[in-house]
Motif scaffolding. Structure first.
Motif, short mmCIF file in Angstrom:
data_model
loop_
_atom_site.label_atom_id
_atom_site.label_comp_id
_atom_site.label_asym_id
_atom_site.label_seq_id
_atom_site.Cartn_x
_atom_site.Cartn_y
_atom_site.Cartn_z
N UNK A 72 2.66 14.89 31.37
CA UNK A 72 3.28 16.21 31.52
C UNK A 72 2.61 17.10 32.53
N UNK A 73 1.86 16.50 33.45
CA UNK A 73 1.05 17.31 34.38
C UNK A 73 1.88 18.25 35.24
N UNK A 74 3.16 17.97 35.43
CA UNK A 74 4.00 18.84 36.25
C UNK A 74 4.90 19.74 35.40
N UNK A 75 4.66 19.73 34.10
CA UNK A 75 5.49 20.51 33.19
C UNK A 75 4.75 21.76 32.72
N UNK A 76 5.54 22.69 32.19
CA UNK A 76 4.99 23.92 31.63
C UNK A 76 4.02 23.59 30.50
N UNK A 77 2.90 24.26 30.44
CA UNK A 77 1.94 24.09 29.36
C UNK A 77 0.92 22.99 29.59
N UNK A 78 0.94 22.38 30.79
CA UNK A 78 0.01 21.28 31.06
C UNK A 78 -1.45 21.73 30.94
N UNK A 79 -1.75 22.92 31.38
CA UNK A 79 -3.12 23.42 31.27
C UNK A 79 -3.57 23.57 29.83
N UNK A 80 -2.65 23.96 28.94
CA UNK A 80 -2.97 24.07 27.53
C UNK A 80 -3.29 22.71 26.93
N UNK A 81 -2.54 21.70 27.36
CA UNK A 81 -2.76 20.34 26.85
C UNK A 81 -4.11 19.81 27.34
N UNK A 82 -4.44 20.07 28.59
CA UNK A 82 -5.75 19.65 29.13
C UNK A 82 -6.86 20.34 28.35
N UNK A 83 -6.73 21.63 28.09
CA UNK A 83 -7.74 22.36 27.32
C UNK A 83 -7.87 21.79 25.91
N UNK A 84 -6.73 21.44 25.29
CA UNK A 84 -6.76 20.84 23.95
C UNK A 84 -7.47 19.49 23.99
N UNK A 85 -7.19 18.69 25.02
CA UNK A 85 -7.86 17.39 25.15
C UNK A 85 -9.36 17.56 25.30
#
Length: 148
Positions: A72-85
């Motif tokens: 989902x790197x090009x989708x909305x919220x990708x930064x939140x997912x990276x932070x969660x990871x």
């Protein structure tokens, strides 16, 4: 496919948070209220049971969140997912460095073999566990926020 990955990741991490929250705020209090030997034996049994399962759950959560971050790197919220990871990775590192060593000792204790400071060691584990729960709750919150 990304939608399914998002849902599965969020559910897996959410269930893990629920189990760990229950351990921290429900099960440990129940075990601590039991007479000394019964409580200590309960902690040892829980350490064996969950100590076998949780490594797979934690690593699986990291893998799922990393897969979501990449897919989902090009989708909305990708930064939140990276932070969660990243937070989930922090929880794994915390587990390996702080919690697992105590749990590995605890899971072998019996009333006859436990050390004199067994209760202090369990209290230390609980303090570390509270921090780990906060970290995984934050990760779950970020994953949920990334869905909207």
């Amino acid at each position: 496919m990304l939608d399914a990955l998002e849902v599965v990741t969020t559910v897996v991490v959410g269930l893990m948070v629920g189990v760990e929250f229950s351990v921290a705020f429900i099960f440990n209090r129940i075990l601590d209220a039991l007479p000394e030997d019964a409580g200590q034996l309960g902690h040892a049994h829980g350490g064996r049971m969950l100590g076998t399962l949780m490594p797979y759950w934690y690593i699986g959560s990291v893998v799922l969140s990393a897969a979501w971050a990449v897919a989902g790197r090009h989708h909305h919220g990708a930064g939140l997912v990276v932070a969660a990871a990243v937070l989930l990775i922090v929880s794994v590192v915390m587990s390996l460095l702080l919690l697992v060593p105590i749990n590995n000792r605890n899971r072998t204790w019996t009333p006859e073999t436990r050390p004199a400071d067994w209760a202090e060691q369990l209290h230390r584990w609980n303090r570390y566990h509270y921090v780990r729960v906060a970290v995984i709750v934050a990760a779950f919150t970020l994953l949920a926020a990334a869905l909207v």
